[in-house]
Design a protein around this motif. Sequence first.
Motif, PDB file in Angstrom:
ATOM      1  N   PHE A  51     -18.025   1.856  65.718  1.00 53.33           N
ATOM      2  CA  PHE A  51     -18.711   0.827  66.499  1.00 53.33           C
ATOM      3  C   PHE A  51     -19.243  -0.259  65.566  1.00 53.33           C
ATOM      4  CE2 PHE A  51     -18.618   4.523  69.149  1.00 53.33           C
ATOM      5  CZ  PHE A  51     -18.353   4.008  70.409  1.00 53.33           C
ATOM      6  N   SER A  52     -19.096  -1.498  65.995  1.00 52.43           N
ATOM      7  CA  SER A  52     -19.572  -2.616  65.168  1.00 52.43           C
ATOM      8  C   SER A  52     -21.074  -2.816  65.299  1.00 52.43           C
ATOM      9  CB  SER A  52     -18.850  -3.899  65.558  1.00 52.43           C
ATOM     10  OG  SER A  52     -19.086  -4.220  66.927  1.00 52.43           O
ATOM     11  N   HIS A  53     -21.624  -2.474  66.460  1.00 51.55           N
ATOM     12  CA  HIS A  53     -23.045  -2.726  66.717  1.00 51.55           C
ATOM     13  C   HIS A  53     -23.693  -1.509  67.381  1.00 51.55           C
ATOM     14  CE1 HIS A  53     -21.385  -6.752  66.204  1.00 51.55           C
ATOM     15  NE2 HIS A  53     -22.604  -7.171  65.908  1.00 51.55           N
ATOM     16  N   TYR A  55     -27.478   0.022  69.218  1.00 56.28           N
ATOM     17  CA  TYR A  55     -28.866  -0.111  69.651  1.00 56.28           C
ATOM     18  C   TYR A  55     -29.705   0.872  68.844  1.00 56.28           C
ATOM     19  CZ  TYR A  55     -27.715  -2.640  73.996  1.00 56.28           C
ATOM     20  OH  TYR A  55     -27.304  -3.552  74.932  1.00 56.28           O
ATOM     21  N   PRO A 126     -24.396   3.502  70.858  1.00 59.15           N
ATOM     22  CA  PRO A 126     -23.410   2.444  70.652  1.00 59.15           C
ATOM     23  C   PRO A 126     -23.677   1.271  71.589  1.00 59.15           C
ATOM     24  CG  PRO A 126     -22.433   4.296  71.854  1.00 59.15           C
ATOM     25  CD  PRO A 126     -23.812   4.728  71.447  1.00 59.15           C
ATOM     26  N   TYR A 127     -23.460   0.063  71.082  1.00 58.71           N
ATOM     27  CA  TYR A 127     -23.543  -1.156  71.900  1.00 58.71           C
ATOM     28  C   TYR A 127     -22.161  -1.360  72.501  1.00 58.71           C
ATOM     29  CZ  TYR A 127     -24.564  -6.091  73.041  1.00 58.71           C
ATOM     30  OH  TYR A 127     -24.764  -7.286  73.687  1.00 58.71           O
ATOM     31  N   LEU A 128     -22.096  -1.398  73.821  1.00 59.34           N
ATOM     32  CA  LEU A 128     -20.789  -1.355  74.478  1.00 59.34           C
ATOM     33  C   LEU A 128     -20.358  -2.659  75.127  1.00 59.34           C
ATOM     34  CD1 LEU A 128     -20.944   2.155  76.167  1.00 59.34           C
ATOM     35  CD2 LEU A 128     -20.011   1.532  73.942  1.00 59.34           C
ATOM     36  N   SER A 129     -21.285  -3.406  75.706  1.00 61.96           N
ATOM     37  CA  SER A 129     -20.839  -4.573  76.464  1.00 61.96           C
ATOM     38  C   SER A 129     -21.939  -5.606  76.590  1.00 61.96           C
ATOM     39  CB  SER A 129     -20.383  -4.137  77.862  1.00 61.96           C
ATOM     40  OG  SER A 129     -21.481  -3.602  78.573  1.00 61.96           O
ATOM     41  N   ASN A 130     -21.519  -6.820  76.894  1.00 64.29           N
ATOM     42  CA  ASN A 130     -22.415  -7.960  77.040  1.00 64.29           C
ATOM     43  C   ASN A 130     -22.632  -8.299  78.506  1.00 64.29           C
ATOM     44  OD1 ASN A 130     -22.732  -8.571  74.276  1.00 64.29           O
ATOM     45  ND2 ASN A 130     -20.794  -9.690  74.233  1.00 64.29           N
ATOM     46  N   VAL A 131     -23.765  -8.918  78.788  1.00 67.66           N
ATOM     47  CA  VAL A 131     -23.952  -9.572  80.080  1.00 67.66           C
ATOM     48  C   VAL A 131     -23.161 -10.884  80.027  1.00 67.66           C
ATOM     49  CG1 VAL A 131     -25.639 -10.746  81.536  1.00 67.66           C
ATOM     50  CG2 VAL A 131     -26.224  -8.571  80.457  1.00 67.66           C
ATOM     51  N   PRO A 132     -22.356 -11.203  81.066  1.00 65.13           N
ATOM     52  CA  PRO A 132     -21.599 -12.461  81.027  1.00 65.13           C
ATOM     53  C   PRO A 132     -22.540 -13.652  80.782  1.00 65.13           C
ATOM     54  CG  PRO A 132     -20.895 -11.101  82.877  1.00 65.13           C
ATOM     55  CD  PRO A 132     -22.088 -10.422  82.289  1.00 65.13           C
TER      56      PRO A 132
ATOM     57  N   TYR B 127     -33.782  -9.212  78.564  1.00 66.60           N
ATOM     58  CA  TYR B 127     -32.485  -9.239  77.860  1.00 66.60           C
ATOM     59  C   TYR B 127     -32.286 -10.671  77.399  1.00 66.60           C
ATOM     60  CZ  TYR B 127     -27.445  -8.491  77.097  1.00 66.60           C
ATOM     61  OH  TYR B 127     -26.185  -8.379  76.547  1.00 66.60           O
ATOM     62  N   ASN B 130     -26.479 -11.890  73.634  1.00 69.22           N
ATOM     63  CA  ASN B 130     -25.296 -11.045  73.509  1.00 69.22           C
ATOM     64  C   ASN B 130     -24.816 -10.980  72.064  1.00 69.22           C
ATOM     65  OD1 ASN B 130     -24.929 -10.493  76.283  1.00 69.22           O
ATOM     66  ND2 ASN B 130     -23.913 -12.449  76.599  1.00 69.22           N
ATOM     67  N   LEU B 136     -17.349  -7.674  68.441  1.00 68.83           N
ATOM     68  CA  LEU B 136     -17.717  -6.374  69.000  1.00 68.83           C
ATOM     69  C   LEU B 136     -16.561  -5.379  68.911  1.00 68.83           C
ATOM     70  CD1 LEU B 136     -20.141  -5.073  70.422  1.00 68.83           C
ATOM     71  CD2 LEU B 136     -19.174  -5.832  72.591  1.00 68.83           C
ATOM     72  N   LYS B 137     -16.805  -4.227  68.253  1.00 70.40           N
ATOM     73  CA  LYS B 137     -15.832  -3.132  68.226  1.00 70.40           C
ATOM     74  C   LYS B 137     -16.466  -1.910  68.855  1.00 70.40           C
ATOM     75  CE  LYS B 137     -13.047  -4.326  64.200  1.00 70.40           C
ATOM     76  NZ  LYS B 137     -12.387  -3.762  63.007  1.00 70.40           N
ATOM     77  N   ARG B 138     -15.651  -1.152  69.625  1.00 69.69           N
ATOM     78  CA  ARG B 138     -16.203  -0.041  70.388  1.00 69.69           C
ATOM     79  C   ARG B 138     -15.516   1.282  70.066  1.00 69.69           C
ATOM     80  NH1 ARG B 138     -16.374  -1.011  76.352  1.00 69.69           N
ATOM     81  NH2 ARG B 138     -14.114  -1.075  76.073  1.00 69.69           N
ATOM     82  N   GLY B 139     -15.082   1.428  68.804  1.00 71.00           N
ATOM     83  CA  GLY B 139     -14.636   2.710  68.264  1.00 71.00           C
ATOM     84  C   GLY B 139     -13.798   3.577  69.181  1.00 71.00           C
TER      85      GLY B 139
END
Lengths: 156, 156
Positions: A51-53, A55, A126-132, B127, B130, B136-139
Motif C-alpha cells: 500500500f502506498s498510503h 491511515y 490501508p488507505y483505499l479510496s478517495n472521496v470524488p 474530511y 484526498n 495511490l497503490k492498494r497492494g
Amino acid sequence: MTVSFSPIATVRSGYRDTSEIPKGPGAEHHAEGVIEVREDLAEGLADIEGFSHLYVLWVFDRQKEVRLTVTPPNDDRPHGVLATRAPVRPNPIGLTVVELLGREGCRLHVRGVDMLDGTPVLDIKPYLSNVPAERLKRGWLDAAEARRAGRPLPEP
Amino acid sequence: MTVSFSPIATVRSGYRDTSEIPKGPGAEHHAEGVIEVREDLAEGLADIEGFSHLYVLWVFDRQKEVRLTVTPPNDDRPHGVLATRAPVRPNPIGLTVVELLGREGCRLHVRGVDMLDGTPVLDIKPYLSNVPAERLKRGWLDAAEARRAGRPLPEP
C-alpha cells in the motif's frame, strides 16, 4: 461506558515539541518518520508494504485540555471542535494519512508525519479510496481560505 | 500503557447483525443512518454542516476476537490484519468516511453507514483532502481484483 486500548506502535519523529509541527488543516506535512510496531504484532503487518498510503490512528498523549469551541490557526473565527482537527477534542485521537516509504520488519518508514516523537499509535489501516473531488466541500475552511486570498466566498 | 475513552456519540442504522453489512474493502456503502452526538457536546458541532464528508472513528463493540492474519471476503489469500480493514484487529477501532446529509441539533444524518445500530463513536472529524489518485497503490487488494477480473496483475 469506557473503552480501553493498548497502543500497537510508537511514532519516531523529529518533533520534540508541538511548536515544531506545521499547524492547521492546510499545513503541508512532508516530514519523514518511523512507526515502530510492537514485535508481538509483526505477523499483522504482512503485505502492508503493497500500500502506498496508510491511515494512522494515534493519541494526543501530551494533550489534556478539552474545549468544545476552537479558533483554528488558519482562521480568525471560532468553530466547534468536531468541525476541526484540533487536539483539544473530547477524545484526543489523531488521524494522519502517511505515505509508506518502506518496511523493515516491524519498522514502517513513512512520510507525512505530524506527530511528536513517542506518540502512541492505536491502529494502522490501508488507505483505499478517495472521496470524488467534485463532491467534496470543506465548509469554514474553504471560506477562511477564500477570505485570506481575497476570493469570493464559496457557495454554502 | 492503556488509554481509555468515553464514546461521544451513538450510531443509529438499519443494521442489526453484521451479516447484513456489505463486506470487503470494495463494498459499496450507501445506507443512510444517524449519528446521535451527546447533548453535552452540542457546542462542539458548530459549523460541521459545511463539510460534505466526515471521518467517523468508532468501536467494533460486538467484536472480541483478535487475529493477526485474515483472509478478507474479497480474496482467497491471507494477509496481515493491519493490511486489511477487518474487525479482528488488536484495537477494534473502525474508520468510516460518511457523507453528511444534514444536521438537526445533535443528530447528524449521514450516508455511507457500515456500522451496526448502537455502535459507539469515539470521534468525528472533517474530511479535508484526498491522496492524489495517480500516487495511490492498494497492494493485495488491486492484485485480488485483477485476478478475479482476469486482468494482468498490477506492477508491485
